[in-house]
Design an enzyme around this catalytic site. Structure first.
Site, short mmCIF file in Angstrom:
data_model
loop_
_atom_site.label_atom_id
_atom_site.label_comp_id
_atom_site.label_asym_id
_atom_site.label_seq_id
_atom_site.Cartn_x
_atom_site.Cartn_y
_atom_site.Cartn_z
N GLN A 1 0.84 -1.19 0.00
CA GLN A 1 0.00 0.00 0.00
C GLN A 1 0.89 1.25 0.00
OE1 GLN A 1 -2.20 1.68 3.34
NE2 GLN A 1 -4.10 1.48 2.16
N HIS B 1 -3.19 4.26 -1.60
CA HIS B 1 -3.94 4.62 -0.40
C HIS B 1 -4.73 5.90 -0.69
CE1 HIS B 1 -5.32 5.05 3.58
NE2 HIS B 1 -4.22 4.78 4.26
N ASN C 1 -8.91 7.31 4.40
CA ASN C 1 -8.56 7.62 5.79
C ASN C 1 -7.96 9.01 6.05
OD1 ASN C 1 -9.60 5.16 6.31
ND2 ASN C 1 -7.63 4.12 6.57
N ARG D 1 -7.58 1.91 -2.31
CA ARG D 1 -8.45 1.87 -1.13
C ARG D 1 -9.11 3.24 -0.96
NH1 ARG D 1 -7.46 0.52 5.30
NH2 ARG D 1 -8.92 -1.21 5.32
N ASN E 1 -9.04 10.92 10.71
CA ASN E 1 -8.06 12.01 10.63
C ASN E 1 -8.68 13.36 10.31
OD1 ASN E 1 -5.53 10.67 11.29
ND2 ASN E 1 -5.95 9.45 9.46
N GLY F 1 -8.65 -6.66 9.39
CA GLY F 1 -7.52 -5.92 9.93
C GLY F 1 -7.06 -6.48 11.26
C1 8OZ Z 1 -3.39 3.80 12.26
C2 8OZ Z 1 -2.32 4.55 12.70
C3 8OZ Z 1 -1.56 5.23 11.79
C4 8OZ Z 1 -1.87 5.18 10.45
C5 8OZ Z 1 -4.67 4.42 8.07
C6 8OZ Z 1 -2.31 4.19 7.65
O1 8OZ Z 1 -5.57 4.71 8.85
C7 8OZ Z 1 -3.28 4.35 8.55
C8 8OZ Z 1 -2.95 4.43 10.00
C9 8OZ Z 1 -3.71 3.73 10.94
O2 8OZ Z 1 -4.89 4.22 6.88
#
Ligand code: 8OZ
Length: 363
Positions: free
Chosen positions: A100, A175, A178, A227, A235, A316
């Site tokens: 990823q 990616h 998120n 994804r 976030n 996951g």
């Molecule tokens: C948890 C902590 C840090 C990064 C994501 C790459 O949420 C992450 C991530 C998850 O896609």
């Protein structure tokens, strides 16, 4: 209706998976010096090779792409060599593995970027934290990327994809989820640009689509996936029009001919029903493989497969604690529980020491 099961082979384009259970990308913060995946990472992924497909933890395409302590990269010769050990370990045990590739955008901290500000579509700070050497910290104030910088970011993804093939990966997952860079462009809560990369649904989708097209051109559309997380608030991200945005994106992804879309349904790691969204619309618009993720267990995956809602199912946290998750699901065996204290960072404890069923029973 055919009676498909999770435990039969599946043709992901030219790549044969031994079953429909996917190991979801999982950030573990254990990269070594130079953000090179460690020998332990090769052991960890090798232990999980019975997944139909492993998708690695998110991996930076450049130095600027980093947002957390000790996450691996794929832009130096040493990182390529480190990943080669991982792909060798997985292939030796008959598994398949995609990397990823990510750019975190505004979800970062100056301490990780040599004092530079994180980059973003617009200078809007996310209400979220990241993890730096001395623990959790608020993300830093980002600066807006200039139009002229975007080709360089697209090229970083292209080069990292080429590196992935050199390192022996079966393919690449972009990616786009998120709350990281590509999603920051796609969602209007983070993007107030007035150039060709902001404003309309089409403009906001542009960077995600150009990155995906570049990766597909570099390594083949049949080895490229993405994804997405249409309604996840992860976030600190928000979108006023996710259905229109993602219907558009998925129409275009289908035109690119990529191998799969991997959809985080609901809030990443949280409730599946966080906001109304019609995932069947994405399923209908995309002619190839649909990987479903978020909160799946054997029962839900089995029923969604039977209903034709998805082709593959990504797990996951259960894969962190159960290297032999596929055998456990297939046999109806109990699952090891995850230790939350050892998810992010550290060594072998909580990484390579979760027992298989056989090991747990002393065999
Ligand atoms: C948890 C902590 C840090 C990064 C994501 C790459 O949420 C992450 C991530 C998850 O896609």
């Amino acid at each position: 209706m055919t009676n498909k099961t999770l435990f039969e082979p599946y043709a992901l384009g030219p790549i044969t998976l031994s079953n429909r259970v996917v190991m979801a990308p999982l950030t573990r913060n254990r990269a070594g010096e130079g953000l090179v995946p460690s020998e332990l990472a090769a052991e960890y992924y090798g232990q999980r090779a019975s997944a139909g497909l492993i998708i690695t933890e998110a991996t930076q395409v450049s130095r600027q792409a980093q947002g957390y302590q000790d996450t691996p990269g794929l832009y130096t010769p040493e990182q390529i060599a480190g990943w080669q050990k991982v792909t060798d370990a997985v292939h030796a045990r008959g598994g398949r593995i995609f990397v990823q590739l990510w750019h975190v955008g505004r979800v970062s901290h100056i301490d990780l970027l040599g004092g530079d500000a994180p980059v973003a579509p617009s200078a809007i700070r996310a209400a979220t934290k990241t993890f730096v050497s001395n623990g959790f910290a608020d993300v830093s104030e980002p600066r807006a990327l200039a139009f002229e910088e975007l080709p360089g970011i697209i090229n970083d993804f292209r080069q990292a994809a080429a590196n992935a093939i050199k390192a022996g990966f079966d393919g690449v997952e972009v990616h786009g989820a998120n709350g990281y860079l590509l999603e920051q462009f796609a969602k209007d809560g983070a993007n107030v640009r007035t150039d060709a990369y902001g404003g309309s649904v089409e403009n906001r989708a542009r960077l995600m689509l150009e990155v995906t097209a570049a990766v597909a051109e570099e390594i083949g559309a049949e080895r490229t996936g993405i994804r997405i997380s249409p309604v996840s608030p992860a976030n600190g991200i928000s979108a006023s029009d996710p259905q229109a945005q993602y219907d558009f994106i998925v129409d275009k992804l289908d035109t690119l001919g990529i191998a799969y879309i991997h959809v985080v349904e609901g809030a990443t790691g949280g409730p599946r029903d966080v906001a109304p969204f019609d995932y069947s619309s994405l399923r209908r618009r995309f002619s190839k493989t649909y990987i479903a993720n978020n909160g799946y267990d054997l029962e839900l995956a089995t029923s969604q497969l039977a209903d034709g809602k998805a082709d593959l199912f990504a797990f996951g946290k259960p894969f962190i604690a159960n290297p032999d998750l596929v055998a456990r699901l297939q046999g109806g065996a109990p699952l090891n529980q995850i230790d939350p204290a050892t998810i992010y960072g550290g060594g072998a404890a909580g990484y390579t020491d979760y027992p298989t069923l056989a090991e747990a029973s002393g065999n």
